[in-house]
Enzyme design. Structure first.
Site, PDB file in Angstrom:
ATOM      1  N   CYS A 286      48.071  32.044  43.638  1.00  0.00           N
ATOM      2  CA  CYS A 286      46.825  32.406  44.314  1.00  0.00           C
ATOM      3  C   CYS A 286      46.346  31.249  45.166  1.00  0.00           C
ATOM      4  O   CYS A 286      46.641  30.090  44.872  1.00  0.00           O
ATOM      5  CB  CYS A 286      45.718  32.705  43.309  1.00  0.00           C
ATOM      6  SG  CYS A 286      46.099  33.985  42.130  1.00  0.00           S
ATOM      7  N   ASP A 287      45.574  31.571  46.169  1.00  0.00           N
ATOM      8  CA  ASP A 287      44.849  30.549  46.906  1.00  0.00           C
ATOM      9  C   ASP A 287      43.523  31.141  47.359  1.00  0.00           C
ATOM     10  O   ASP A 287      43.493  32.245  47.910  1.00  0.00           O
ATOM     11  CB  ASP A 287      45.625  30.032  48.109  1.00  0.00           C
ATOM     12  CG  ASP A 287      45.062  28.692  48.557  1.00  0.00           C
ATOM     13  OD1 ASP A 287      45.535  27.667  48.058  1.00  0.00           O
ATOM     14  OD2 ASP A 287      44.114  28.686  49.369  1.00  0.00           O
TER      15      ASP A 287
END
Length: 184
Positions: A67-68
């Site tokens: 994720c970011d």
């Protein structure tokens, strides 16, 4: 099947436990780079894909979840603050304003690779200088996009969309992508 979370974030780890009882943690180590001429949604996805591909390359055959999260105020992307001064600047910019929190999620397995993003609208409380100084002194803003955590008291007035997205891992989206990548 071996599952790997490509993040050292304790918040992401806690959220992923809601849908996966067992997984390893192996953060990506490459520096985050992105093309700032693309849409913010694509920036978040691209960063998640890069992290996912890096960790998958070291663990072929595993299921990697990456994720970011970015904060977008107008056309400006706010990442994690590099200093207390930068955290203060970000919090002053966000004070009393509406912004977007976008988390890109990428899941890769031997079956396929899928990525998508979640977007949540967040409105900040009007923050005083004293509040900002005290909040920064607590250390909480220093490892978070936009220099804040939605779970921290006094910062967020309201939000529309996914709470877990703002924390850093949109649980429903991640669950769907994991299912898509592990079903033949």
């Amino acid at each position: 099947m071996k599952y790997i979370l490509a993040s050292a974030s304790p918040r992401r780890k806690e959220l992923l436990k809601r849908i996966l009882p067992s997984f390893e943690v192996q953060p990506a180590i490459s520096p985050e780079r992105y093309n700032d001429s693309i849409f913010p949604e694509d920036v978040a996805k691209s960063l998640a894909e890069s992290k996912c591909d890096e960790v998958y390359s070291r663990n072929p055959g595993s299921v990697v979840i990456a994720c970011d999260t970015i904060v977008v105020l107008g056309k400006e992307i706010l990442g994690k603050p590099a200093s207390e001064a930068e955290a203060s600047e970000m919090l002053h910019k966000l004070s009393g304003k509406v912004h977007l929190v976008i988390t890109g999620v990428c899941v890769r397995s031997s079956v396929k690779r899928e990525s998508a993003y979640e977007c949540t609208e967040v409105r900040f409380n009007q923050l005083t200088d004293d509040f900002i100084r005290s909040y920064i002194a607590s250390g909480s803003p220093m490892d978070k996009a936009g220099a804040y955590g939605i779970q921290d008291d006094g910062v967020v007035k309201e939000y529309h969309g996914s709470y877990t997205n703002v924390v850093g891992l949109p649980v429903s989206l991640a669950s769907r992508l994991i299912q898509e990548c592990t079903t033949i």
